[in-house]
Design an enzyme around this catalytic site. Structure first.
Site, short mmCIF file in Angstrom:
data_model
loop_
_atom_site.label_atom_id
_atom_site.label_comp_id
_atom_site.label_asym_id
_atom_site.label_seq_id
_atom_site.Cartn_x
_atom_site.Cartn_y
_atom_site.Cartn_z
N LYS A 158 15.23 29.14 26.36
CA LYS A 158 13.91 29.54 26.50
C LYS A 158 13.88 30.96 26.22
O LYS A 158 14.86 31.76 26.27
CB LYS A 158 14.05 29.41 28.10
CG LYS A 158 14.03 27.88 28.54
CD LYS A 158 13.94 28.05 30.35
CE LYS A 158 12.58 27.84 30.93
NZ LYS A 158 12.67 27.62 32.24
N ARG A 291 -0.45 35.44 40.95
CA ARG A 291 -1.83 35.29 40.81
C ARG A 291 -2.07 33.72 41.39
O ARG A 291 -1.27 33.20 42.00
CB ARG A 291 -2.18 35.08 39.51
CG ARG A 291 -1.58 33.96 38.61
CD ARG A 291 -2.07 33.68 37.16
NE ARG A 291 -1.19 32.81 36.37
CZ ARG A 291 -1.06 31.59 36.51
NH1 ARG A 291 -1.68 30.92 37.67
NH2 ARG A 291 -0.15 31.03 35.70
P1 ADP Z 1 6.19 28.65 31.35
O1 ADP Z 1 6.34 29.93 31.70
O2 ADP Z 1 6.24 28.43 29.92
O3 ADP Z 1 5.32 27.62 32.26
P2 ADP Z 1 8.63 27.41 33.00
O4 ADP Z 1 9.78 28.17 33.13
O5 ADP Z 1 7.69 27.62 34.11
O6 ADP Z 1 7.77 28.08 31.63
O7 ADP Z 1 8.70 25.84 32.59
C1 ADP Z 1 7.68 25.12 32.46
C2 ADP Z 1 8.04 23.97 32.41
O8 ADP Z 1 9.03 23.55 31.63
C3 ADP Z 1 8.35 23.10 33.98
O9 ADP Z 1 7.51 22.99 34.89
C4 ADP Z 1 9.13 22.19 33.41
O10 ADP Z 1 8.57 20.77 33.11
C5 ADP Z 1 9.75 22.53 32.25
N1 ADP Z 1 11.45 22.90 32.27
C6 ADP Z 1 11.35 24.45 32.66
N2 ADP Z 1 12.70 24.66 32.78
C7 ADP Z 1 13.41 23.58 32.81
C8 ADP Z 1 14.76 22.90 32.74
N3 ADP Z 1 15.92 23.89 33.09
N4 ADP Z 1 15.12 21.77 32.72
C9 ADP Z 1 14.01 20.83 32.48
N5 ADP Z 1 12.63 21.22 32.33
C10 ADP Z 1 12.52 22.26 32.59
#
Ligand code: ADP
Length: 449
Positions: A158, A291
């Site tokens: 990520k 937020r």
């Molecule tokens: P953003 O800031 O881009 O929204 P997030 O970390 O909140 O990123 O993740 C967004 C979405 O991506 C989550 O709701 C989930 O659907 C998917 N996701 C994030 N991390 C994981 C993970 N470790 N395993 C599977 N899906 C993930």
């Protein structure tokens, strides 16, 4: 209490905040781009200021123009809504430097939670469980191999600066890791100007469960239960529920206590949401949004609370005035996001609304700035309405949503209305049996048949 608030946003959320201000007897200042001169939030505000051309960068993201608009109209506070400048620490600080109140958390907390590595380290320190993964940013491909070996495949790379569901790469085997590492970094650099990445265990059937939090300026923090936002496409939420069909009252209480204890120790103020992936009985923190969220209405319906009133009240320095025990949950709420997009290809389709007839009746709420004759501009997010229903049970809420979607007429553009109808009719959805990967499989199936 404030006597005038500037709303630094557009669309349904500008209207949502405007309505709360009016009910509290607060005058409103709308800001708008030249593309939004006819927008509903501009029509209903007490005053409005044009802050620039259509491009968001030159209007809704233009801090100097917004701060000038607030200064010349004598606004005492600025509500940022969601998106645009809502999670911009520099903006929050500038608002305060100009002698006004930013309706949200402190610039320091926005900055901390905006950096995913710091956010995770902070939460870990405060006793909130995380998704297994790297301890911060990965320094080299060798380190990536090491961490992947420890947590086990599949893994997710990520972007540290990621957001909006972008900047993630799944890898199922060690053979693919080097390539994914390269691509993830190139993409992160291109999209966010920062190629730092970290690693998490890729969860194969989690739910996205998030907790709504409110804190006052005196260390009191409460939660309003969870929302289940597992129905996502390309990591973007489409339909949300409160509560989650799979979370028990005991689980809610336990994770709620962990979260409120953590945020109270941080001294967090105003609204915030802790996002978790939930799988096999475990909550794993992924990020915090500092937020108001798009999907806040489902929480409002089941808790019988106006979160925007609360945000304004707390920003004005009032105390929460209630404790966790005072917050009760009643019935079930569902929100369908109605986007101006083709329901099969998901291609945005802005255009003129030739006919608009929103549904009504008991337990139905529409948050939208649409009207007949309105021209949906092509420059902004394609979500044009939120349809929210509330009913005593989940089954009744599904029936009510189905009925309301049938009544909803939006002509002239394509919307997600037919897609939501299909989802509601699906037996898996009706059983509450779905993970964050379900909707993509569902749309692929519907597309094929
Ligand atoms: P953003 O800031 O881009 O929204 P997030 O970390 O909140 O990123 O993740 C967004 C979405 O991506 C989550 O709701 C989930 O659907 C998917 N996701 C994030 N991390 C994981 C993970 N470790 N395993 C599977 N899906 C993930």
């Amino acid at each position: 209490m404030f006597s005038k608030i500037l709303i630094a946003n557009r669309g349904e959320i500008a209207l949502r905040v405007l309505r709360a201000c009016q009910e509290l007897g607060i005058k409103t200042v709308a800001v708008h781009s030249t593309a939004d001169s006819d927008a509903m939030h501009v029509r209903l505000a007490d005053e409005s200021v044009c802050i620039g051309p259509p491009s968001s960068r030159e209007s809704y993201l233009n801090m100097a123009a917004i701060l000038s608009a607030a200064t010349i109209t004598g606004a005492e506070a600025i509500h940022p809504g969601y998106g645009f400048l809502s999670e911009n620490a520099e903006f929050a600080r500038s608002v305060e430097d100009h002698g006004m109140v930013f309706i949200g958390p402190t610039a320091k907390h926005i900055r901390m939670m905006g950096d995913k590595i710091i956010a995770k380290a902070t939460m870990k320190e405060l006793g909130v469980p995380l998704v297994p993964g790297s301890d911060g940013k990965l320094e080299s491909l060798e380190e990536a191999y090491e961490v992947a070996k420890t947590i086990g495949y599949p893994i997710l790379i990520k972007a540290v600066a990621g957001g909006g569901g972008r900047g993630m790469k799944v890898t199922h085997t060690a053979e693919d890791l080097a390539e994914a590492w390269e691509i993830a970094r190139i993409e992160a650099r291109a999209a966010f100007g920062n190629d730092a990445v970290y690693m998490e265990k890729y969860m194969d059937h989690p739910r996205h469960i998030e907790l709504q939090i409110l804190g006052d300026n005196y260390g009191n923090v409460v939660h309003f239960g969870e929302r289940d936002c597992s129905l996502q496409r390309r990591h973007q939420k489409l339909l949300e529920e409160a509560g989650s069909p799979i979370i028990t009252a005991e689980q809610r209480q336990a994770i709620g206590k962990t979260a409120t204890d953590a945020l109270s120790r941080m001294g967090y103020r105003n609204a915030g949401t802790l996002e978790f992936l939930y799988q096999d009985g475990q909550f794993c923190f992924i990020e915090m949004n500092t937020r108001l969220q798009v999907e806040h209405p489902v929480t409002e319906m089941v808790c019988n609370i106006d979160l925007v009133h609360e945000q304004i009240r707390l920003a004005a320095g009032e105390k929460l005035g209630y404790t966790q025990e005072d917050i009760t949950f009643s019935g079930h709420a569902i929100e369908c996001r109605i986007n101006a997009e083709d329901p099969i290809s998901f291609v945005p389709c802005p255009g003129k609304i030739t006919m608009y007839h929103p549904p009504g009746g008991l337990g139905v709420r529409i948050d939208s700035a649409l009207y007949t004759g309105y021209q949906v501009p092509p420059f902004y997010d394609s979500m044009v309405a939120k349809l929210i229903v509330h009913a005593p049970t989940r089954a009744q809420a599904i029936a009510r949503m189905h009925r309301a979607l049938n009544e909803f007429v939006v002509e002239g553009i394509q919307t997600f209305i037919p897609l939501h109808q299909h989802i509601l009719e699906d037996p898996d959805f009706q059983k509450g049996d779905y993970s964050i990967h379900w909707l993509e499989q569902f749309t692929a199936r519907t597309h094929a048949s």
